[in-house]
Design a protein around this motif. Structure first.
Motif, PDB file in Angstrom:
ATOM      1  N   MET A  56      30.524  89.998  73.579  1.00 16.12           N
ATOM      2  CA  MET A  56      29.271  89.277  73.262  1.00 16.12           C
ATOM      3  C   MET A  56      29.450  87.771  73.474  1.00 16.12           C
ATOM      4  O   MET A  56      28.565  87.105  74.023  1.00 16.12           O
ATOM      5  N   LEU A  57      30.586  87.249  73.052  1.00 20.10           N
ATOM      6  CA  LEU A  57      30.810  85.806  73.203  1.00 20.10           C
ATOM      7  C   LEU A  57      30.929  85.425  74.684  1.00 20.10           C
ATOM      8  O   LEU A  57      30.365  84.421  75.128  1.00 20.10           O
ATOM      9  N   LEU A 104      33.634  94.489  71.112  1.00 11.18           N
ATOM     10  CA  LEU A 104      32.211  94.140  71.247  1.00 11.18           C
ATOM     11  C   LEU A 104      31.982  92.650  70.985  1.00 11.18           C
ATOM     12  O   LEU A 104      31.255  91.981  71.724  1.00 11.18           O
ATOM     13  N   GLY A 105      32.606  92.117  69.923  1.00  7.78           N
ATOM     14  CA  GLY A 105      32.462  90.699  69.596  1.00  7.78           C
ATOM     15  C   GLY A 105      32.974  89.824  70.719  1.00  7.78           C
ATOM     16  O   GLY A 105      32.331  88.845  71.125  1.00  7.78           O
ATOM     17  N   PHE A 106      34.116  90.200  71.264  1.00 16.14           N
ATOM     18  CA  PHE A 106      34.717  89.472  72.378  1.00 16.14           C
ATOM     19  C   PHE A 106      33.758  89.452  73.581  1.00 16.14           C
ATOM     20  O   PHE A 106      33.490  88.395  74.170  1.00 16.14           O
ATOM     21  N   GLY A 113      36.627  93.092  63.516  1.00 16.64           N
ATOM     22  CA  GLY A 113      37.510  93.934  64.336  1.00 16.64           C
ATOM     23  C   GLY A 113      38.972  93.585  64.124  1.00 16.64           C
ATOM     24  O   GLY A 113      39.823  94.470  63.976  1.00 16.64           O
ATOM     25  N   SER A 155      34.276  99.647  68.589  1.00 17.60           N
ATOM     26  CA  SER A 155      35.241  98.583  68.336  1.00 17.60           C
ATOM     27  C   SER A 155      34.528  97.248  68.143  1.00 17.60           C
ATOM     28  O   SER A 155      33.973  96.684  69.086  1.00 17.60           O
ATOM     29  N   PHE A 156      34.569  96.739  66.933  1.00 11.86           N
ATOM     30  CA  PHE A 156      33.954  95.439  66.666  1.00 11.86           C
ATOM     31  C   PHE A 156      34.704  94.327  67.403  1.00 11.86           C
ATOM     32  O   PHE A 156      34.100  93.372  67.877  1.00 11.86           O
ATOM     33  N   TYR A 157      35.993  94.471  67.472  1.00 14.63           N
ATOM     34  CA  TYR A 157      36.833  93.463  68.140  1.00 14.63           C
ATOM     35  C   TYR A 157      36.417  93.297  69.605  1.00 14.63           C
ATOM     36  O   TYR A 157      36.143  92.186  70.070  1.00 14.63           O
ATOM     37  N   PHE A 191      31.663  90.031  64.537  1.00 11.90           N
ATOM     38  CA  PHE A 191      32.238  91.287  65.049  1.00 11.90           C
ATOM     39  C   PHE A 191      33.724  91.103  65.364  1.00 11.90           C
ATOM     40  O   PHE A 191      34.558  91.947  65.029  1.00 11.90           O
ATOM     41  N   LEU A 192      34.018  90.001  66.036  1.00 10.05           N
ATOM     42  CA  LEU A 192      35.410  89.729  66.419  1.00 10.05           C
ATOM     43  C   LEU A 192      36.291  89.655  65.171  1.00 10.05           C
ATOM     44  O   LEU A 192      37.371  90.261  65.120  1.00 10.05           O
ATOM     45  N   GLY A 201      28.592  87.885  67.419  1.00 11.62           N
ATOM     46  CA  GLY A 201      29.825  88.050  68.207  1.00 11.62           C
ATOM     47  C   GLY A 201      31.042  87.580  67.432  1.00 11.62           C
ATOM     48  O   GLY A 201      32.067  88.274  67.380  1.00 11.62           O
ATOM     49  N   ALA A 202      30.923  86.408  66.812  1.00  7.90           N
ATOM     50  CA  ALA A 202      32.053  85.869  66.046  1.00  7.90           C
ATOM     51  C   ALA A 202      32.353  86.763  64.841  1.00  7.90           C
ATOM     52  O   ALA A 202      33.527  87.032  64.528  1.00  7.90           O
TER      53      ALA A 202
END
Lengths: 53, 308
Positions: free
Chosen positions: B97-98, B93-95, A29, B89-91, A25-26, A22-23
């Motif tokens: 997921m956390l 998806l990452g958000f 992104g 969008s990784f942004y 990916f963020l 997750g970190a």
């Protein structure tokens, strides 16, 4: 209920993996400029969303 | 406090259902107001355009709602996929997921404004319908198909050279019609003049979801919400957990009777449907259910049933 068949060890490993992914990916992104893409879409009225098309 | 003991997840013991219900509704109303705090937008028929709109909110909340201060993650996933990057969008998806890792579907139960709307609709006094299991269980997979569509469809169409719309928002999302469409169309005559068949379709979907939610609690969350589907993937290991003390459970079934998501609480297996609303905990006469953030030390001992 919570826990199911997941052992504590496996659960913690999953948590660590999801946190890391997750970190990452963020960060990827943001580096790719997706924040600006999202902002650009969100500050305009989305005609599709409201049913105008 | 007598009759209660702590577990590594939280506190077992009887609760006051009315008080818990009021607190939950107040929190839901507070979060809905917070996420849609640009009050002037409703009066002006305009949407907020500040920098916070680049930040996703962790729940389904249309970014074309005049009050919205953040971006809808489902709309954002489709916007990025259908845009110049032509990829997931990784942004976003990452958000997600956390947030999923920490809270899981607690966000559906306490934070989501559209979940709040459905909970209010479920307060209308009508005879509730119990969906037969042979229909209910397969139908719950529709939301995973919706999620797959959200993640893949715009990128595929965009990569093939076509113009990729946010298909879920365009053809289905009832939250967009309710939170964005209705207030903007009421306030802006120019937008009303543009309305056509698509608006008719979306109004029909909204009406169907509203009616469904009156008779089947959390109708949209159960069967159609792609964000709920995403968070359900984290339910088994999210930090916020629901725990059943099986040694204290008396098998009365009250927990399952009050559950808005028709979760089989006493089955002892988290199937990802639980939205952590706590109704089962409040209804349990034995105080055998608790909710909270999991801690590392201590565990439920076999003979430490609630009330002892």
């Amino acid at each position: 209920m919570a826990g199911g068949k997941l052992t504590k060890k496996r659960k913690n490993a999953l948590r660590l993996a999801v946190f890391a992914a997750g970190a990452a990916f963020l960060a990827i992104g943001l580096w790719r400029g997706e924040f600006a893409d999202v902002l650009q879409k969100a500050v305009r009225i989305c005609l599709e969303c409201i049913g105008i098309g | 406090m007598p009759g209660m003991h702590r577990d590594r997840v939280g506190r077992f013991g009887p609760r006051d259902p009315k008080k818990s219900g009021r607190v939950r509704l107040a929190l839901q109303a507070g979060f809905a107001a917070l996420l849609n705090g640009y009050a002037a937008g409703f009066a002006k028929g305009r949407i907020f355009t500040g920098a916070s709109k680049g930040v996703c909110v962790p729940v389904l909340n249309c970014y074309s709602c005049p009050g919205a201060l953040g971006a809808c993650p489902i709309g954002s996933l489709q916007a990025v996929a259908g845009g110049r990057s032509k990829s997931v969008s990784f942004y976003v998806l990452g958000f997600l997921m956390l947030f999923g890792l920490v809270f899981g579907r607690l966000l559906c139960g306490f934070v989501c404004p559209f979940g709040f709307v459905q909970d209010l609709l479920a307060k209308i006094p009508v005879k509730r319908r119990k969906v037969p299991e042979k229909i209910d269980r397969p139908a719950r997979f529709i939301k995973y198909a919706m999620l797959a569509g959200v993640l893949v469809l715009p990128a595929l169409v965009s990569a093939a050279g076509g113009a990729a719309s946010p298909y879920f928002c365009k053809f289905f999302c009832p939250a967009g019609t309710l939170e964005g469409g209705l207030p903007l169309l009421l306030a802006d005559g120019r937008l009303r003049s543009l309305a056509g068949a698509l608006l008719g379709w979306k109004a029909f979907v909204l009406l169907a979801v509203v009616l469904g939610s009156v008779f089947i609690p959390r109708f949209f969350c159960r069967y159609f919400c792609p964000l709920g589907a995403f968070y359900s993937l984290f339910s088994r290991f999210s930090l916020y957990q629901l725990k059943l003390n099986e040694s204290a459970c008396i098998g009365c079934g009250r927990c399952e009777a009050v559950c808005p998501m028709a979760v089989r609480v006493t089955a002892g297996k988290d199937d990802g449907e639980c939205i952590r609303c706590g109704k089962c905990r409040d209804a349990c006469p034995a105080g055998a259910i608790c909710l909270g953030f999991e801690r590392e030390s201590g565990d439920v001992s076999a003979d430490s049933g609630a009330g002892t």
